[in-house]
Scaffold this motif. Structure first.
Motif, PDB file in Angstrom:
ATOM      1  N   LEU A 130     -12.584  -4.594   3.912  1.00  0.00           N
ATOM      2  CA  LEU A 130     -11.503  -5.479   3.504  1.00  0.00           C
ATOM      3  C   LEU A 130     -11.579  -5.878   2.033  1.00  0.00           C
ATOM      4  O   LEU A 130     -10.705  -6.592   1.549  1.00  0.00           O
ATOM      5  CB  LEU A 130     -11.477  -6.725   4.394  1.00  0.00           C
ATOM      6  CG  LEU A 130     -11.095  -6.467   5.845  1.00  0.00           C
ATOM      7  CD1 LEU A 130     -11.151  -7.756   6.650  1.00  0.00           C
ATOM      8  CD2 LEU A 130      -9.718  -5.827   5.964  1.00  0.00           C
ATOM      9  N   ARG A 131     -12.576  -5.401   1.306  1.00  0.00           N
ATOM     10  CA  ARG A 131     -12.607  -5.613  -0.144  1.00  0.00           C
ATOM     11  C   ARG A 131     -11.816  -4.523  -0.866  1.00  0.00           C
ATOM     12  O   ARG A 131     -11.127  -4.786  -1.836  1.00  0.00           O
ATOM     13  CB  ARG A 131     -14.040  -5.624  -0.664  1.00  0.00           C
ATOM     14  CG  ARG A 131     -14.925  -6.723  -0.067  1.00  0.00           C
ATOM     15  CD  ARG A 131     -16.343  -6.530  -0.551  1.00  0.00           C
ATOM     16  NE  ARG A 131     -16.787  -5.154  -0.306  1.00  0.00           N
ATOM     17  CZ  ARG A 131     -17.698  -4.513  -1.024  1.00  0.00           C
ATOM     18  NH1 ARG A 131     -18.279  -5.112  -2.058  1.00  0.00           N
ATOM     19  NH2 ARG A 131     -18.059  -3.277  -0.724  1.00  0.00           N
ATOM     20  N   THR A 132     -11.938  -3.292  -0.390  1.00  0.00           N
ATOM     21  CA  THR A 132     -11.321  -2.145  -1.066  1.00  0.00           C
ATOM     22  C   THR A 132     -10.162  -1.535  -0.268  1.00  0.00           C
ATOM     23  O   THR A 132      -9.419  -0.726  -0.791  1.00  0.00           O
ATOM     24  CB  THR A 132     -12.366  -1.042  -1.288  1.00  0.00           C
ATOM     25  OG1 THR A 132     -12.798  -0.553  -0.005  1.00  0.00           O
ATOM     26  CG2 THR A 132     -13.573  -1.577  -2.059  1.00  0.00           C
ATOM     27  N   LEU A 133     -10.060  -1.896   1.004  1.00  0.00           N
ATOM     28  CA  LEU A 133      -9.126  -1.298   1.969  1.00  0.00           C
ATOM     29  C   LEU A 133      -9.448   0.161   2.255  1.00  0.00           C
ATOM     30  O   LEU A 133      -8.601   0.895   2.775  1.00  0.00           O
ATOM     31  CB  LEU A 133      -7.666  -1.453   1.529  1.00  0.00           C
ATOM     32  CG  LEU A 133      -7.182  -2.884   1.282  1.00  0.00           C
ATOM     33  CD1 LEU A 133      -5.669  -2.936   1.176  1.00  0.00           C
ATOM     34  CD2 LEU A 133      -7.682  -3.847   2.345  1.00  0.00           C
ATOM     35  N   GLY A 229      -0.983  -3.792  -1.542  1.00  0.00           N
ATOM     36  CA  GLY A 229      -1.039  -5.059  -2.264  1.00  0.00           C
ATOM     37  C   GLY A 229      -0.638  -6.235  -1.393  1.00  0.00           C
ATOM     38  O   GLY A 229      -1.257  -7.308  -1.448  1.00  0.00           O
ATOM     39  N   LEU A 230       0.412  -6.051  -0.587  1.00  0.00           N
ATOM     40  CA  LEU A 230       0.859  -7.114   0.313  1.00  0.00           C
ATOM     41  C   LEU A 230      -0.239  -7.485   1.303  1.00  0.00           C
ATOM     42  O   LEU A 230      -0.518  -8.671   1.520  1.00  0.00           O
ATOM     43  CB  LEU A 230       2.114  -6.658   1.054  1.00  0.00           C
ATOM     44  CG  LEU A 230       2.670  -7.608   2.119  1.00  0.00           C
ATOM     45  CD1 LEU A 230       3.116  -8.931   1.505  1.00  0.00           C
ATOM     46  CD2 LEU A 230       3.836  -6.952   2.870  1.00  0.00           C
ATOM     47  N   PHE A 231      -0.871  -6.477   1.897  1.00  0.00           N
ATOM     48  CA  PHE A 231      -1.933  -6.742   2.866  1.00  0.00           C
ATOM     49  C   PHE A 231      -3.086  -7.501   2.211  1.00  0.00           C
ATOM     50  O   PHE A 231      -3.568  -8.498   2.754  1.00  0.00           O
ATOM     51  CB  PHE A 231      -2.442  -5.427   3.467  1.00  0.00           C
ATOM     52  CG  PHE A 231      -3.569  -5.617   4.448  1.00  0.00           C
ATOM     53  CD1 PHE A 231      -3.303  -5.873   5.781  1.00  0.00           C
ATOM     54  CD2 PHE A 231      -4.892  -5.552   4.043  1.00  0.00           C
ATOM     55  CE1 PHE A 231      -4.339  -6.061   6.690  1.00  0.00           C
ATOM     56  CE2 PHE A 231      -5.932  -5.737   4.937  1.00  0.00           C
ATOM     57  CZ  PHE A 231      -5.642  -5.994   6.270  1.00  0.00           C
ATOM     58  N   CYS A 236      -6.908 -10.904   2.549  1.00  0.00           N
ATOM     59  CA  CYS A 236      -8.270 -10.682   2.055  1.00  0.00           C
ATOM     60  C   CYS A 236      -8.734 -11.788   1.114  1.00  0.00           C
ATOM     61  O   CYS A 236      -7.939 -12.614   0.665  1.00  0.00           O
ATOM     62  CB  CYS A 236      -8.351  -9.316   1.377  1.00  0.00           C
ATOM     63  SG  CYS A 236      -7.893  -7.947   2.478  1.00  0.00           S
ATOM     64  N   ARG A 237     -10.017 -11.778   0.811  1.00  0.00           N
ATOM     65  CA  ARG A 237     -10.597 -12.806  -0.055  1.00  0.00           C
ATOM     66  C   ARG A 237     -10.213 -12.529  -1.507  1.00  0.00           C
ATOM     67  O   ARG A 237     -10.491 -11.448  -2.039  1.00  0.00           O
ATOM     68  CB  ARG A 237     -12.116 -12.816   0.086  1.00  0.00           C
ATOM     69  CG  ARG A 237     -12.610 -13.145   1.485  1.00  0.00           C
ATOM     70  CD  ARG A 237     -14.116 -13.157   1.555  1.00  0.00           C
ATOM     71  NE  ARG A 237     -14.694 -11.914   1.070  1.00  0.00           N
ATOM     72  CZ  ARG A 237     -16.001 -11.625   1.114  1.00  0.00           C
ATOM     73  NH1 ARG A 237     -16.850 -12.501   1.615  1.00  0.00           N
ATOM     74  NH2 ARG A 237     -16.452 -10.475   0.643  1.00  0.00           N
ATOM     75  N   LEU A 238      -9.615 -13.507  -2.159  1.00  0.00           N
ATOM     76  CA  LEU A 238      -9.150 -13.306  -3.529  1.00  0.00           C
ATOM     77  C   LEU A 238     -10.312 -13.125  -4.504  1.00  0.00           C
ATOM     78  O   LEU A 238     -10.131 -12.543  -5.581  1.00  0.00           O
ATOM     79  CB  LEU A 238      -8.257 -14.471  -3.959  1.00  0.00           C
ATOM     80  CG  LEU A 238      -6.944 -14.603  -3.167  1.00  0.00           C
ATOM     81  CD1 LEU A 238      -6.126 -15.767  -3.709  1.00  0.00           C
ATOM     82  CD2 LEU A 238      -6.148 -13.309  -3.200  1.00  0.00           C
ATOM     83  N   ARG A 239     -11.499 -13.566  -4.140  1.00  0.00           N
ATOM     84  CA  ARG A 239     -12.643 -13.366  -5.034  1.00  0.00           C
ATOM     85  C   ARG A 239     -13.011 -11.881  -5.136  1.00  0.00           C
ATOM     86  O   ARG A 239     -13.773 -11.491  -6.032  1.00  0.00           O
ATOM     87  CB  ARG A 239     -13.844 -14.173  -4.547  1.00  0.00           C
ATOM     88  CG  ARG A 239     -14.441 -13.701  -3.236  1.00  0.00           C
ATOM     89  CD  ARG A 239     -15.501 -14.662  -2.761  1.00  0.00           C
ATOM     90  NE  ARG A 239     -16.153 -14.210  -1.538  1.00  0.00           N
ATOM     91  CZ  ARG A 239     -16.961 -14.969  -0.818  1.00  0.00           C
ATOM     92  NH1 ARG A 239     -17.229 -16.219  -1.207  1.00  0.00           N
ATOM     93  NH2 ARG A 239     -17.521 -14.496   0.283  1.00  0.00           N
ATOM     94  N   ASP A 240     -12.470 -11.049  -4.217  1.00  0.00           N
ATOM     95  CA  ASP A 240     -12.733  -9.606  -4.253  1.00  0.00           C
ATOM     96  C   ASP A 240     -11.632  -8.837  -4.973  1.00  0.00           C
ATOM     97  O   ASP A 240     -11.587  -7.603  -4.890  1.00  0.00           O
ATOM     98  CB  ASP A 240     -12.860  -9.059  -2.825  1.00  0.00           C
ATOM     99  CG  ASP A 240     -14.076  -9.584  -2.094  1.00  0.00           C
ATOM    100  OD1 ASP A 240     -15.118  -9.787  -2.759  1.00  0.00           O
ATOM    101  OD2 ASP A 240     -13.993  -9.792  -0.868  1.00  0.00           O
ATOM    102  N   ALA A 280       3.813 -10.507  -3.658  1.00  0.00           N
ATOM    103  CA  ALA A 280       4.451 -10.920  -2.408  1.00  0.00           C
ATOM    104  C   ALA A 280       3.411 -11.438  -1.414  1.00  0.00           C
ATOM    105  O   ALA A 280       3.643 -12.409  -0.688  1.00  0.00           O
ATOM    106  CB  ALA A 280       5.222  -9.748  -1.800  1.00  0.00           C
ATOM    107  N   GLY A 281       2.232 -10.796  -1.390  1.00  0.00           N
ATOM    108  CA  GLY A 281       1.169 -11.253  -0.502  1.00  0.00           C
ATOM    109  C   GLY A 281       0.677 -12.642  -0.852  1.00  0.00           C
ATOM    110  O   GLY A 281       0.396 -13.460   0.039  1.00  0.00           O
ATOM    111  N   LEU A 282       0.589 -12.938  -2.150  1.00  0.00           N
ATOM    112  CA  LEU A 282       0.174 -14.277  -2.569  1.00  0.00           C
ATOM    113  C   LEU A 282       1.207 -15.320  -2.159  1.00  0.00           C
ATOM    114  O   LEU A 282       0.856 -16.444  -1.770  1.00  0.00           O
ATOM    115  CB  LEU A 282      -0.038 -14.312  -4.086  1.00  0.00           C
ATOM    116  CG  LEU A 282      -1.193 -13.476  -4.624  1.00  0.00           C
ATOM    117  CD1 LEU A 282      -1.269 -13.604  -6.136  1.00  0.00           C
ATOM    118  CD2 LEU A 282      -2.524 -13.880  -3.987  1.00  0.00           C
TER     119      LEU A 282
END
Length: 294
Positions: A130-133, A229-231, A236-240, A280-282
């Motif tokens: 979930l950091r890189t998908l 990007g949406l996912f 996911c963690r924004l710090r990543d 859009a995800g944000l």
């Protein structure tokens, strides 16, 4: 229990021959009180005359909206989603029905998929970072285990799930990552997800129609990376984010490679899609899940 135990939902886009063949294979194993619901998003088709078949028309193609339409219009206590270009096993309908009886606490059951990528040789059914998908999947394995997500084109879902979680219509076009987004939210809010090889399909992955109809277009690359990007922005963690963006740069370089160079048009479409989707995800993260009814 509903008078309709299961609805087989088939979203389809410009694959009339493949969809008709699938419906014809399903009818002999379908109980008299069950239903096949075909969601047409393109050209109309001729299907067998049978009271168990219902057709719903959508004005424009969107896999997530087609799936939500199937949820709204289906009558079954279970909804079994199948890709339109597959051949199901001879007992796929009773197999999913019995799996839900055997595993009542599992919200979604994903089935086995044979295709040119999933050969049943890997160690994990699915593994996602979930950091890189980055995702490694092999839906052809012979086993049963709990999983974080699975194939959206072969899964059965208890109707009670849809009171809490729907497919997100903000995912675009080919709907890449839309089923992973759905599965993540189901596992957090409803219950665990199961992969079982007892029910299987042969996935033919036709290049005409469906999600792969525009794989060479700029729009395909925009949509593919928009959905990534949406996912990430939602889930996911924004710090990543720096790790994520570096991984997507590598993905864009790989997909846009043409010999020793790259298609700058496709690179531009992918980058624009990634940034638009992340924004859009944000927004979705900020507003929360209750702001938009899936």
């Amino acid at each position: 229990m509903s008078s309709c135990p299961i609805t087989v939902a088939i979203p389809t886009y410009n694959r009339p021959a493949a969809c008709r063949a699938l419906v014809e294979r399903l009818l002999p194993q379908l109980p008299s009180n069950a239903q096949i619901l075909v969601i047409e998003q393109g050209a109309s088709m001729t299907l067998p005359h049978d009271s168990r078949i219902r057709v719903s028309h959508r004005a424009s193609p969107s896999l997530t909206r087609a799936r939500n339409a199937a949820i709204d219009e289906s009558a079954g206590e279970l909804v079994l989603f199948l890709d339109d270009d597959c051949t199901p096993c001879p007992d796929i309908v009773p197999a999913h029905s019995s799996l839900h009886q055997e595993f009542p606490r599992h919200a979604v059951i994903f089935g086995k998929v044979h295709d040119r990528f999933n050969q049943g040789t890997r160690q994990r059914v699915i593994d996602i970072d979930l950091r890189t998908l980055a995702m490694t999947s092999d839906y052809g394995l012979d086993r049963e285990e709990e999983v974080p997500c699975g194939p959206g084109g072969h899964c059965s879902i208890k109707r009670s799930v849809f009171a809490q979680v729907r497919f997100d219509p903000w995912f675009r076009g080919n709907a890449h990552f839309e089923e992973i987004d759905f599965a993540q939210r189901v596992s957090r809010r409803v219950g665990p997800l199961l992969f079982s090889s007892r029910a299987w399909i042969d996935h033919h992955m036709h290049e005409d129609g469906g999600c792969r109809a525009i794989t060479t277009s700029v729009g395909f690359y925009f949509d593919r990376f928009y959905n990534r990007g949406l996912f990430f922005g939602k889930q996911c963690r924004l710090r990543d984010v720096n790790v994520f963006l570096r991984a997507q740069r590598n993905e864009i370089e790989y997909f846009s490679r043409r010999g020793k160079s790259h298609s700058l048009v496709q690179v531009g479409g992918a980058v624009a899609g990634l940034m638009t989707g992340f924004g859009a995800g944000l927004v979705r993260r900020r507003l929360g899940p209750s702001w938009y009814r899936y």
